[in-house]
Design an enzyme around this catalytic site. Structure first.
Site, short mmCIF file in Angstrom:
data_model
loop_
_atom_site.label_atom_id
_atom_site.label_comp_id
_atom_site.label_asym_id
_atom_site.label_seq_id
_atom_site.Cartn_x
_atom_site.Cartn_y
_atom_site.Cartn_z
N LYS A 213 -17.98 -22.44 -6.90
CA LYS A 213 -18.07 -22.46 -5.44
C LYS A 213 -16.70 -22.40 -4.80
O LYS A 213 -15.68 -22.72 -5.41
CB LYS A 213 -18.88 -23.69 -4.98
CG LYS A 213 -20.38 -23.46 -5.24
CD LYS A 213 -21.27 -24.57 -4.70
CE LYS A 213 -22.74 -24.19 -4.95
NZ LYS A 213 -23.66 -25.29 -4.66
N ARG A 248 -25.67 -27.44 -12.80
CA ARG A 248 -26.17 -26.08 -12.60
C ARG A 248 -24.97 -25.15 -12.64
O ARG A 248 -24.11 -25.22 -11.76
CB ARG A 248 -26.89 -26.02 -11.25
CG ARG A 248 -27.49 -24.67 -10.91
CD ARG A 248 -28.20 -24.74 -9.55
NE ARG A 248 -28.77 -23.45 -9.18
CZ ARG A 248 -28.09 -22.46 -8.61
NH1 ARG A 248 -26.81 -22.61 -8.35
NH2 ARG A 248 -28.68 -21.33 -8.30
N1 PMM Z 1 -26.40 -23.94 -5.12
C1 PMM Z 1 -26.80 -22.68 -4.92
C2 PMM Z 1 -28.13 -22.31 -5.16
N2 PMM Z 1 -29.04 -23.20 -5.60
N3 PMM Z 1 -29.57 -25.38 -6.27
C3 PMM Z 1 -29.22 -26.66 -6.47
N4 PMM Z 1 -30.14 -27.55 -6.90
N5 PMM Z 1 -27.94 -27.09 -6.24
C4 PMM Z 1 -26.97 -26.25 -5.79
O1 PMM Z 1 -25.83 -26.71 -5.59
C5 PMM Z 1 -27.31 -24.88 -5.56
C6 PMM Z 1 -28.65 -24.48 -5.81
C7 PMM Z 1 -25.81 -21.66 -4.45
O2 PMM Z 1 -25.07 -21.12 -5.48
P1 PMM Z 1 -25.41 -19.67 -6.22
O3 PMM Z 1 -25.51 -18.64 -5.13
O4 PMM Z 1 -24.26 -19.48 -7.13
O5 PMM Z 1 -26.69 -19.78 -6.97
#
Ligand code: PMM
Length: 266
Positions: A213, A248
């Site tokens: 991020k 994650r």
């Molecule tokens: N961040 C993203 C998408 N889904 N789900 C959870 N549970 N926690 C997060 O911090 C989260 C998420 C955004 O990141 P991406 O676009 O790299 O998937």
């Protein structure tokens, strides 16, 4: 907290515009290939998402979301790996559960779709990730105002989980997530990461999504998301030491290896 090791939830974005992998895994076959690679690297959970939630992202239709994710879940379900669906839509969650998903990862914690709690309550074998959220991605950075970010995120998650339980969701189903980057500035993300113990006091397993991020890029001066992997790994190590339930992440192998080392040092 639990004595089981921290789990690695590998991100499988089936979107043409997710920020960290730039649509590389958009096609069906590419998604399956990446999923197999993650399985070979020892992933614990594959988190399948069809809709980008990056700051400023616009929504796609429900049909488009279903078309992106359901065939991938159907194809991966027989492989036996734990599957998570990253969605804020109850209908997508329901279809994903029917196709073989085991976890619903809802970045809105049930706020985006009033039917979500009913879907989760009707499937008590499913785990439900309740992320801290204050509004749609398109405008969420305007909502990043806090007096005391840790207290506010904690109390908002507390209120959310209480409401969900009053709507029939079981406590055992719930995993909480502070939602790094969602209506949060870098200072808020860091403050939350420094106070994981306070969030763990809520009594639910904790998931942390810091992978690649922007706040990590800001710290180390890395514009390219790929250049944020070592910083992400440092977060995984810190979280594993604190006994969080899961991280994650985009990468898998290095995170599994780092967690194994932390376990050995316990
Ligand atoms: N961040 C993203 C998408 N889904 N789900 C959870 N549970 N926690 C997060 O911090 C989260 C998420 C955004 O990141 P991406 O676009 O790299 O998937």
């Amino acid at each position: 907290m639990s004595h089981e090791r921290t789990l690695v939830m590998g991100i499988l974005n089936v979107t043409p515009d997710s920020f960290a992998d730039g649509g590389r895994h958009f096609s069906f076959q590419q998604a399956l290939n990446r999923a197999q690679e993650m399985i070979d690297e020892g992933v614990d959970i594959i988190d399948i998402g069809g809709e980008s939630t990056r700051p400023g992202a616009l929504r796609i239709s429900e049909d488009e979301e279903l078309t992106r994710v359901i065939p991938v879940i159907t194809e991966l379900a027989p492989l036996g790996v734990t599957l998570s669906i990253d969605t804020t839509r109850a209908a997508v969650a329901r279809a994903a559960i029917a196709a073989g998903a085991h976890i619903v990862n809802d970045v809105s914690g049930g706020l985006a779709d009033k039917d979500m709690s009913r879907v989760i309550a009707a499937a008590p074998q499913i785990q439900y990730v309740v992320m801290h959220w204050r509004g749609e991605s398109a405008k969420m950075q305007e909502l990043a105002h806090y007096e005391d970010v840790v207290s506010e995120v904690k109390s908002e998650l507390d209120e959310r989980t209480e409401t969900l339980m009053s709507e029939g969701v079981q406590a055992e189903q719930i995993i909480i997530d502070p939602g790094l980057g969602f209506a949060k500035l870098p200072i808020h993300n860091w403050e939350l990461l420094r106070n994981i113990g306070r969030l763990q006091l809520l009594g639910f397993p904790l998931l942390i999504g810091a992978s690649r991020k922007r706040f990590l890029g800001d710290l180390i001066g890395a514009e390219r998301t790929d250049d944020r992997e070592a910083a992400t790994l440092a977060i995984t190590v810190a979280m594993a030491e604190l006994g969080v339930w899961g991280v994650r992440t985009h990468g898998v192998k290095a995170h599994r290896d780092a967690i194994a080392v932390i376990e050995e040092l316990r």
